[in-house]
Design a protein around this motif. Structure first.
Motif, PDB file in Angstrom:
ATOM      1  N   TRP A 149       3.723   0.802  44.520  1.00 36.59           N
ATOM      2  CA  TRP A 149       5.185   0.750  44.574  1.00 36.59           C
ATOM      3  C   TRP A 149       5.597   1.346  45.912  1.00 36.59           C
ATOM      4  O   TRP A 149       4.803   2.009  46.572  1.00 36.59           O
ATOM      5  N   SER A 150       6.862   1.151  46.298  1.00 38.70           N
ATOM      6  CA  SER A 150       7.328   1.715  47.556  1.00 38.70           C
ATOM      7  C   SER A 150       8.821   1.958  47.506  1.00 38.70           C
ATOM      8  O   SER A 150       9.551   1.236  46.818  1.00 38.70           O
ATOM      9  N   ASN A 151       9.268   2.959  48.222  1.00 42.96           N
ATOM     10  CA  ASN A 151      10.692   3.225  48.398  1.00 42.96           C
ATOM     11  C   ASN A 151      11.161   2.831  49.799  1.00 42.96           C
ATOM     12  O   ASN A 151      12.254   3.213  50.210  1.00 42.96           O
ATOM     13  N   VAL A 152      10.362   2.056  50.501  1.00 42.32           N
ATOM     14  CA  VAL A 152      10.666   1.647  51.868  1.00 42.32           C
ATOM     15  C   VAL A 152      11.194   0.221  51.873  1.00 42.32           C
ATOM     16  O   VAL A 152      10.558  -0.697  51.353  1.00 42.32           O
ATOM     17  N   ILE A 153      12.370   0.020  52.487  1.00 47.82           N
ATOM     18  CA  ILE A 153      12.986  -1.303  52.502  1.00 47.82           C
ATOM     19  C   ILE A 153      12.049  -2.344  53.097  1.00 47.82           C
ATOM     20  O   ILE A 153      11.866  -3.434  52.553  1.00 47.82           O
ATOM     21  N   GLY A 154      11.432  -2.029  54.204  1.00 47.71           N
ATOM     22  CA  GLY A 154      10.575  -2.982  54.900  1.00 47.71           C
ATOM     23  C   GLY A 154       9.303  -3.351  54.176  1.00 47.71           C
ATOM     24  O   GLY A 154       8.623  -4.305  54.577  1.00 47.71           O
ATOM     25  N   ALA A 155       8.985  -2.660  53.114  1.00 42.00           N
ATOM     26  CA  ALA A 155       7.769  -2.964  52.355  1.00 42.00           C
ATOM     27  C   ALA A 155       7.946  -4.174  51.455  1.00 42.00           C
ATOM     28  O   ALA A 155       6.963  -4.736  50.972  1.00 42.00           O
ATOM     29  N   TYR A 156       9.175  -4.575  51.225  1.00 41.40           N
ATOM     30  CA  TYR A 156       9.457  -5.698  50.329  1.00 41.40           C
ATOM     31  C   TYR A 156       9.772  -6.944  51.145  1.00 41.40           C
ATOM     32  O   TYR A 156      10.434  -6.869  52.179  1.00 41.40           O
ATOM     33  N   ASP A 157       9.339  -8.100  50.655  1.00 45.65           N
ATOM     34  CA  ASP A 157       9.536  -9.317  51.438  1.00 45.65           C
ATOM     35  C   ASP A 157      10.387 -10.365  50.746  1.00 45.65           C
ATOM     36  O   ASP A 157      10.623 -11.434  51.311  1.00 45.65           O
ATOM     37  N   SER A 158      10.868 -10.091  49.547  1.00 41.41           N
ATOM     38  CA  SER A 158      11.803 -10.999  48.874  1.00 41.41           C
ATOM     39  C   SER A 158      12.977 -10.188  48.375  1.00 41.41           C
ATOM     40  O   SER A 158      12.775  -9.096  47.809  1.00 41.41           O
ATOM     41  N   GLN A 170       7.054 -17.007  48.492  1.00 44.46           N
ATOM     42  CA  GLN A 170       7.831 -15.865  48.052  1.00 44.46           C
ATOM     43  C   GLN A 170       8.508 -16.170  46.727  1.00 44.46           C
ATOM     44  O   GLN A 170       8.762 -17.312  46.385  1.00 44.46           O
ATOM     45  N   VAL A 171       8.812 -15.131  46.016  1.00 38.12           N
ATOM     46  CA  VAL A 171       9.513 -15.260  44.756  1.00 38.12           C
ATOM     47  C   VAL A 171      11.012 -15.282  45.014  1.00 38.12           C
ATOM     48  O   VAL A 171      11.505 -14.651  45.956  1.00 38.12           O
ATOM     49  N   GLN A 172      11.754 -16.053  44.204  1.00 34.85           N
ATOM     50  CA  GLN A 172      13.210 -16.076  44.310  1.00 34.85           C
ATOM     51  C   GLN A 172      13.797 -15.106  43.291  1.00 34.85           C
ATOM     52  O   GLN A 172      13.340 -15.061  42.137  1.00 34.85           O
ATOM     53  N   LEU A 173      14.825 -14.373  43.715  1.00 42.07           N
ATOM     54  CA  LEU A 173      15.404 -13.324  42.882  1.00 42.07           C
ATOM     55  C   LEU A 173      16.907 -13.531  42.735  1.00 42.07           C
ATOM     56  O   LEU A 173      17.593 -13.801  43.726  1.00 42.07           O
ATOM     57  N   VAL A 174      17.404 -13.357  41.511  1.00 36.96           N
ATOM     58  CA  VAL A 174      18.839 -13.479  41.254  1.00 36.96           C
ATOM     59  C   VAL A 174      19.273 -12.290  40.398  1.00 36.96           C
ATOM     60  O   VAL A 174      18.807 -12.132  39.263  1.00 36.96           O
ATOM     61  N   GLU A 175      20.186 -11.491  40.948  1.00 39.50           N
ATOM     62  CA  GLU A 175      20.712 -10.343  40.212  1.00 39.50           C
ATOM     63  C   GLU A 175      21.942 -10.733  39.408  1.00 39.50           C
ATOM     64  O   GLU A 175      22.673 -11.648  39.792  1.00 39.50           O
ATOM     65  N   SER A 176      22.191  -9.992  38.349  1.00 35.81           N
ATOM     66  CA  SER A 176      23.394 -10.163  37.550  1.00 35.81           C
ATOM     67  C   SER A 176      23.669  -8.857  36.811  1.00 35.81           C
ATOM     68  O   SER A 176      22.822  -7.961  36.781  1.00 35.81           O
ATOM     69  N   GLY A 177      24.864  -8.774  36.226  1.00 35.08           N
ATOM     70  CA  GLY A 177      25.199  -7.625  35.404  1.00 35.08           C
ATOM     71  C   GLY A 177      26.113  -6.609  36.039  1.00 35.08           C
ATOM     72  O   GLY A 177      26.502  -5.632  35.396  1.00 35.08           O
ATOM     73  N   GLY A 178      26.460  -6.814  37.308  1.00 30.67           N
ATOM     74  CA  GLY A 178      27.360  -5.876  37.948  1.00 30.67           C
ATOM     75  C   GLY A 178      28.773  -5.985  37.399  1.00 30.67           C
ATOM     76  O   GLY A 178      29.094  -6.896  36.632  1.00 30.67           O
ATOM     77  N   TYR A 207      24.178  -3.711  44.659  1.00 31.75           N
ATOM     78  CA  TYR A 207      22.800  -3.437  44.246  1.00 31.75           C
ATOM     79  C   TYR A 207      21.933  -4.673  44.460  1.00 31.75           C
ATOM     80  O   TYR A 207      22.308  -5.781  44.061  1.00 31.75           O
ATOM     81  N   TYR A 208      20.779  -4.451  45.078  1.00 39.49           N
ATOM     82  CA  TYR A 208      19.851  -5.522  45.396  1.00 39.49           C
ATOM     83  C   TYR A 208      18.507  -5.275  44.727  1.00 39.49           C
ATOM     84  O   TYR A 208      18.023  -4.135  44.710  1.00 39.49           O
ATOM     85  N   CYS A 209      17.895  -6.334  44.210  1.00 47.42           N
ATOM     86  CA  CYS A 209      16.511  -6.185  43.792  1.00 47.42           C
ATOM     87  C   CYS A 209      15.604  -6.784  44.857  1.00 47.42           C
ATOM     88  O   CYS A 209      16.022  -7.650  45.639  1.00 47.42           O
ATOM     89  N   ALA A 210      14.386  -6.309  44.894  1.00 47.16           N
ATOM     90  CA  ALA A 210      13.419  -6.715  45.902  1.00 47.16           C
ATOM     91  C   ALA A 210      12.038  -6.814  45.269  1.00 47.16           C
ATOM     92  O   ALA A 210      11.759  -6.148  44.272  1.00 47.16           O
ATOM     93  N   ALA A 211      11.181  -7.619  45.893  1.00 49.57           N
ATOM     94  CA  ALA A 211       9.848  -7.847  45.336  1.00 49.57           C
ATOM     95  C   ALA A 211       8.807  -7.878  46.435  1.00 49.57           C
ATOM     96  O   ALA A 211       9.074  -8.246  47.578  1.00 49.57           O
ATOM     97  N   ARG A 212       7.610  -7.475  46.058  1.00 49.50           N
ATOM     98  CA  ARG A 212       6.461  -7.594  46.948  1.00 49.50           C
ATOM     99  C   ARG A 212       5.247  -7.902  46.096  1.00 49.50           C
ATOM    100  O   ARG A 212       4.996  -7.233  45.092  1.00 49.50           O
ATOM    101  N   GLN A 213       4.493  -8.911  46.525  1.00 50.76           N
ATOM    102  CA  GLN A 213       3.307  -9.276  45.770  1.00 50.76           C
ATOM    103  C   GLN A 213       2.236  -8.216  45.971  1.00 50.76           C
ATOM    104  O   GLN A 213       1.719  -8.055  47.083  1.00 50.76           O
ATOM    105  N   ASN A 214       1.962  -7.482  44.927  1.00 52.98           N
ATOM    106  CA  ASN A 214       0.942  -6.435  44.984  1.00 52.98           C
ATOM    107  C   ASN A 214       0.640  -6.001  43.568  1.00 52.98           C
ATOM    108  O   ASN A 214       1.422  -5.278  42.955  1.00 52.98           O
ATOM    109  N   ARG A 215      -0.481  -6.453  43.038  1.00 59.02           N
ATOM    110  CA  ARG A 215      -0.830  -6.147  41.663  1.00 59.02           C
ATOM    111  C   ARG A 215      -1.253  -4.694  41.507  1.00 59.02           C
ATOM    112  O   ARG A 215      -1.590  -4.023  42.475  1.00 59.02           O
ATOM    113  N   GLY A 216      -1.189  -4.218  40.280  1.00 55.74           N
ATOM    114  CA  GLY A 216      -1.684  -2.880  40.007  1.00 55.74           C
ATOM    115  C   GLY A 216      -0.593  -1.837  40.078  1.00 55.74           C
ATOM    116  O   GLY A 216       0.524  -2.051  39.614  1.00 55.74           O
ATOM    117  N   THR A 217      -0.914  -0.729  40.691  1.00 58.65           N
ATOM    118  CA  THR A 217      -0.061   0.454  40.617  1.00 58.65           C
ATOM    119  C   THR A 217       0.803   0.681  41.851  1.00 58.65           C
ATOM    120  O   THR A 217       1.524   1.657  41.924  1.00 58.65           O
TER     121      THR A 217
END
Length: 126
Positions: free
Chosen positions: A106-115, A1-9, A94-104
């Motif tokens: 996208w999703s607005n579903v929380i459970g679709a993201y794994d990081s 999985q990718v590691q994510l760090v938010e900032s700017g709030g 505010y949280y960022c999220a990621a899912r490995q999926n190349r191309g086009t």
């Protein structure tokens, strides 16, 4: 999985702007679709915006459309959330999220993201 760090709030007055950043590490960022979600006190986490791995597809919640944008810079392994015309009701973590999926994809579903990142607080005063 990718590691994510938010900032700017931070704290901003109504009508102001903020730019959140989400820095990714550990994997090839350009292979990941990215999303931003938020959670206000006492409320469930909700979708804000998403962008495909290619960057060619974006999608916004109705409550932020026209005010927020979600650009990404694959060279910097970073996705942003540019927030303009902020309102008190935008106050949330505010949280960022990621899912490995190349191309086009996208999703607005929380459970679709794994990081997920740890979140960054945005407070909009009236």
């Amino acid at each position: 999985q990718v590691q994510l760090v938010e900032s700017g709030g931070g704290l901003v007055q109504a009508g102001g702007s903020l730019r959140l950043s989400c820095a990714a590490s550990g994997r090839t960022f350009s292979n990941y679709a990215m999303g931003w979600f938020r959670q206000a006190p006492g409320k469930e986490r909700e979708f804000v915006a998403a962008i495909s791995a290619s960057g060619g597809n974006t999608y916004y919640a109705a409550s932020v459309k026209g005010r927020f944008t979600i650009p990404r810079d694959n060279a910097k392994n970073t996705v942003y959330l540019q927030m303009n015309s902020l309102k008190p009701e935008d106050t949330a973590v505010y949280y960022c999220a990621a899912r490995q999926n190349r191309g086009t994809w996208w999703s607005n579903v929380i459970g679709a993201y794994d990081s997920w990142g740890q979140g960054t607080q945005v407070t909009v005063s009236s």
